[in-house]
Scaffold this motif. Sequence first.
Motif, mmCIF file in Angstrom:
data_model
loop_
_atom_site.group_PDB
_atom_site.id
_atom_site.type_symbol
_atom_site.label_atom_id
_atom_site.label_comp_id
_atom_site.label_asym_id
_atom_site.label_seq_id
_atom_site.Cartn_x
_atom_site.Cartn_y
_atom_site.Cartn_z
ATOM 1 N N GLU A 50 -53.743 -48.794 -41.171
ATOM 2 C CA GLU A 50 -53.842 -48.109 -39.827
ATOM 3 C C GLU A 50 -52.763 -47.136 -39.557
ATOM 4 O O GLU A 50 -53.079 -46.108 -39.101
ATOM 5 N N ASN A 51 -51.607 -47.429 -40.084
ATOM 6 C CA ASN A 51 -50.471 -46.798 -39.672
ATOM 7 C C ASN A 51 -50.137 -45.466 -40.740
ATOM 8 O O ASN A 51 -49.301 -44.445 -40.415
ATOM 9 N N GLU A 56 -64.467 -39.325 -39.430
ATOM 10 C CA GLU A 56 -65.330 -40.355 -39.033
ATOM 11 C C GLU A 56 -65.312 -41.654 -40.191
ATOM 12 O O GLU A 56 -65.410 -42.587 -39.353
ATOM 13 N N ALA A 57 -64.975 -41.379 -41.197
ATOM 14 C CA ALA A 57 -64.893 -42.695 -41.891
ATOM 15 C C ALA A 57 -63.504 -43.446 -41.779
ATOM 16 O O ALA A 57 -63.651 -44.537 -41.624
ATOM 17 N N ALA A 58 -62.453 -42.646 -41.201
ATOM 18 C CA ALA A 58 -61.119 -43.504 -40.902
ATOM 19 C C ALA A 58 -61.497 -44.044 -39.695
ATOM 20 O O ALA A 58 -61.028 -45.335 -39.315
ATOM 21 N N ASP A 59 -62.199 -43.560 -38.742
ATOM 22 C CA ASP A 59 -62.510 -44.236 -37.532
ATOM 23 C C ASP A 59 -63.406 -45.422 -37.538
ATOM 24 O O ASP A 59 -63.178 -46.514 -37.052
ATOM 25 N N ARG A 113 -57.834 -38.952 -42.277
ATOM 26 C CA ARG A 113 -58.032 -37.781 -41.420
ATOM 27 C C ARG A 113 -57.407 -36.638 -41.693
ATOM 28 O O ARG A 113 -58.181 -35.549 -41.340
ATOM 29 N N GLU A 114 -56.250 -36.527 -42.237
ATOM 30 C CA GLU A 114 -55.656 -35.304 -42.734
ATOM 31 C C GLU A 114 -56.575 -34.583 -43.764
ATOM 32 O O GLU A 114 -56.534 -33.201 -43.940
ATOM 33 N N LEU A 150 -59.289 -40.146 -51.380
ATOM 34 C CA LEU A 150 -57.922 -39.857 -50.858
ATOM 35 C C LEU A 150 -57.076 -39.522 -52.088
ATOM 36 O O LEU A 150 -56.361 -38.474 -52.137
ATOM 37 N N ARG A 151 -56.858 -40.378 -52.913
ATOM 38 C CA ARG A 151 -55.954 -40.123 -54.067
ATOM 39 C C ARG A 151 -56.082 -39.025 -54.803
ATOM 40 O O ARG A 151 -55.162 -38.205 -55.278
#
Length: 202
Positions: A109-110, A123-126, A117-118, A178-179
Amino acid sequence: MATSTATRDSKGRFKGSESEKGGSNFGMVAGAVAGGAALGILAMFGRKAAVQAPTMLAGNWDEALAAEHAATLKVFDAIEATDEKASVRRNMLLAHLKHALMKHAIEEENVIYPALREIGQIEAADELNKEHGYVKQYLYELENTPTASPEWIAIVRKFRADIEEHMQEEEMKLFPMLRAQLSEEKNKHLTATMNKEGFKVA
């Protein structure tokens, strides 16, 4: 009138006086307390390092999180191997599961979800964050259901099914995405930042 045979030092104090002894004793006690506090701090850091070590040694952030997923499923295995008479063991395993999931959630989460999001995966992160809310709900239900009841293990099994689906979505789709979109340097930075967050709550 009796005269004192005690001698004075260069500062006018009686040698071996009670005030001098008291000061000496206070220094010894203060030193012992400071030493104990230092040992306590070292022990705490040692424990934190031991808890975070498997994550740190797993490699990049995505591999580390996958290793934590696997370790979590082993705790579920251990819980599901218990019977209704093993209330003490069930409670101990639940406490272990809760701590492991809390640390894992802080890391994601942190650090990881903001990175998603970056890259535009808001939407996926939320949605992943929302699913973490359900994890907390499951833990609340387990803590407030008698461990000897059939309902308790039923909650565990439903919890496991939902969390495995969450893990698979992360490992198979979102983490590789992401990676791939981050530079090697950014991935290394993400790994270091995630380990730092995990160490705080380990």
